[in-house]
Design an enzyme around this catalytic site. Sequence first.
Site, PDB file in Angstrom:
ATOM      1  N   GLU A 192       0.839  -1.191   0.000  1.00  0.00           N
ATOM      2  CA  GLU A 192       0.000   0.000   0.000  1.00  0.00           C
ATOM      3  C   GLU A 192       0.880   1.249   0.000  1.00  0.00           C
ATOM      4  O   GLU A 192       2.074   1.190   0.307  1.00  0.00           O
ATOM      5  CB  GLU A 192      -0.896   0.005   1.241  1.00  0.00           C
ATOM      6  CG  GLU A 192      -1.831  -1.186   1.354  1.00  0.00           C
ATOM      7  CD  GLU A 192      -2.984  -1.132   0.384  1.00  0.00           C
ATOM      8  OE1 GLU A 192      -3.226  -0.040  -0.196  1.00  0.00           O
ATOM      9  OE2 GLU A 192      -3.633  -2.175   0.185  1.00  0.00           O
ATOM     10  N   LYS A 207      -3.831 -11.517  12.637  1.00  0.00           N
ATOM     11  CA  LYS A 207      -4.050 -12.886  12.175  1.00  0.00           C
ATOM     12  C   LYS A 207      -3.545 -13.898  13.198  1.00  0.00           C
ATOM     13  O   LYS A 207      -4.168 -14.950  13.407  1.00  0.00           O
ATOM     14  CB  LYS A 207      -3.359 -13.085  10.833  1.00  0.00           C
ATOM     15  CG  LYS A 207      -3.956 -12.220   9.729  1.00  0.00           C
ATOM     16  CD  LYS A 207      -3.117 -12.243   8.462  1.00  0.00           C
ATOM     17  CE  LYS A 207      -3.721 -11.347   7.391  1.00  0.00           C
ATOM     18  NZ  LYS A 207      -2.888 -11.274   6.167  1.00  0.00           N
TER      19      LYS A 207
END
Length: 430
Positions: A192, A207
């Site tokens: 990004e 996660k």
Amino acid sequence: MMRTRPLKVALLGCGVVGSEVARIMTTHADDLAQRIGAPVELAGVAVRRPSKVREGIDPALVTTDATALVKRGDIDVVVEVIGGIEPARSLITTAFEHGASVVSANKALLAQDGAALHAAAEEHGRDLYYEAAVAGAIPLIRPLRESLAGDKVNRVLGIVNGTTNFILDKMDSTGAGYQEALDEATALGYAEADPTADVEGFDAAAKAAILAGIAFHTRVRLDDVYREGMTEVTAADFRSAKEMGCTIKLLAICERARDGASVTARVHPAMIPLSHPLASVRGAYNAVFVESDAAGQLMFYGPGAGGSPTASAVLGDLVAVCRNKLNGATGPGESAYAALPVSPMGDVVTRYHISLDVADKPGVLAQVATVFAEHGVSIDTVRQQGKDGEASLVVVTHRALDAALTGTVEALRKLDTVRGVASIMRVEGE
């Protein structure tokens, strides 16, 4: 017999993932109907910019009022792919209250408030599925919470962020520095414009919290996960790793203590042997290595991000939730019966690779060795190179408590003969 009345699906978010979910629902409508036992119908799409052209989506379905969409009462399943904490959290709980089950890809929200969301789903008799939240297309959550439900999982070790794996792989294969590899990842669309969540380990930590909670039947929140980013990894670290027959990966590691009385969850860069299956995971791919009592060692590998791979996981959950809806049942909810404490990083047993800049004179190695001995840390190997009054000293330890290893490093910094600690990296996978 197939039910003719369609199951209605509300889609929250229509970006890269959401648009792929809508496309697959349309192009594979007949197959999905056969697999579920009823047609599925896209009943509404909540977006922020309604004027944007969305190919294949009827403009009449598009709305900016997500709350009104999930409150309709005729929605069977809400698919949430907007990300973030709010308004996603409120929309999901509102969906439960108004009769809909939820499929989500929102790792940050699940890592922070998973317990509350599961409780809300259970209260209203709804499903909460989130395969897409951890590793894109890779089936991982369902195997952990269903296929391995009769086994005891001891360790989950994985590469769960494609951006960081791409950067580290480039540094390893080309000798590039961190910034050069990051620039290439950005140019190719793997990173990004603001890569902080990836390179500082926040994405992987979320996660890890989800995986640890499922694997160990214990509530693990994002705040419980120790986190280090990979921005300080250098080309010199890779050269040292290669001398040891290793490479460097940003790992999410969730494990039980040896006595089984606690668990730990952590994310940090680490050297792993080239012989380990995770060492060969290249580019932007993800892989997770699971160790359990009965099944032994299992590895799950595949694309961990991207519109189509993530949409594949979302649609898999959608099929499962719709089947449950037709059968008047719900799937597995939260399993936190073990309620094991989450130990701090200092209680983890690991190895360190430490590179020191030292004075090139007699007695330095003896001073350094004394510091290790005083902290109860055993040395495995030492390499020393010296020139013109300066030297580098590379020490690889045996396994020890991370607290003892950290204390050793702090004591080394205080030695007059140590000019600086060039790098510290854990060694895993052995």
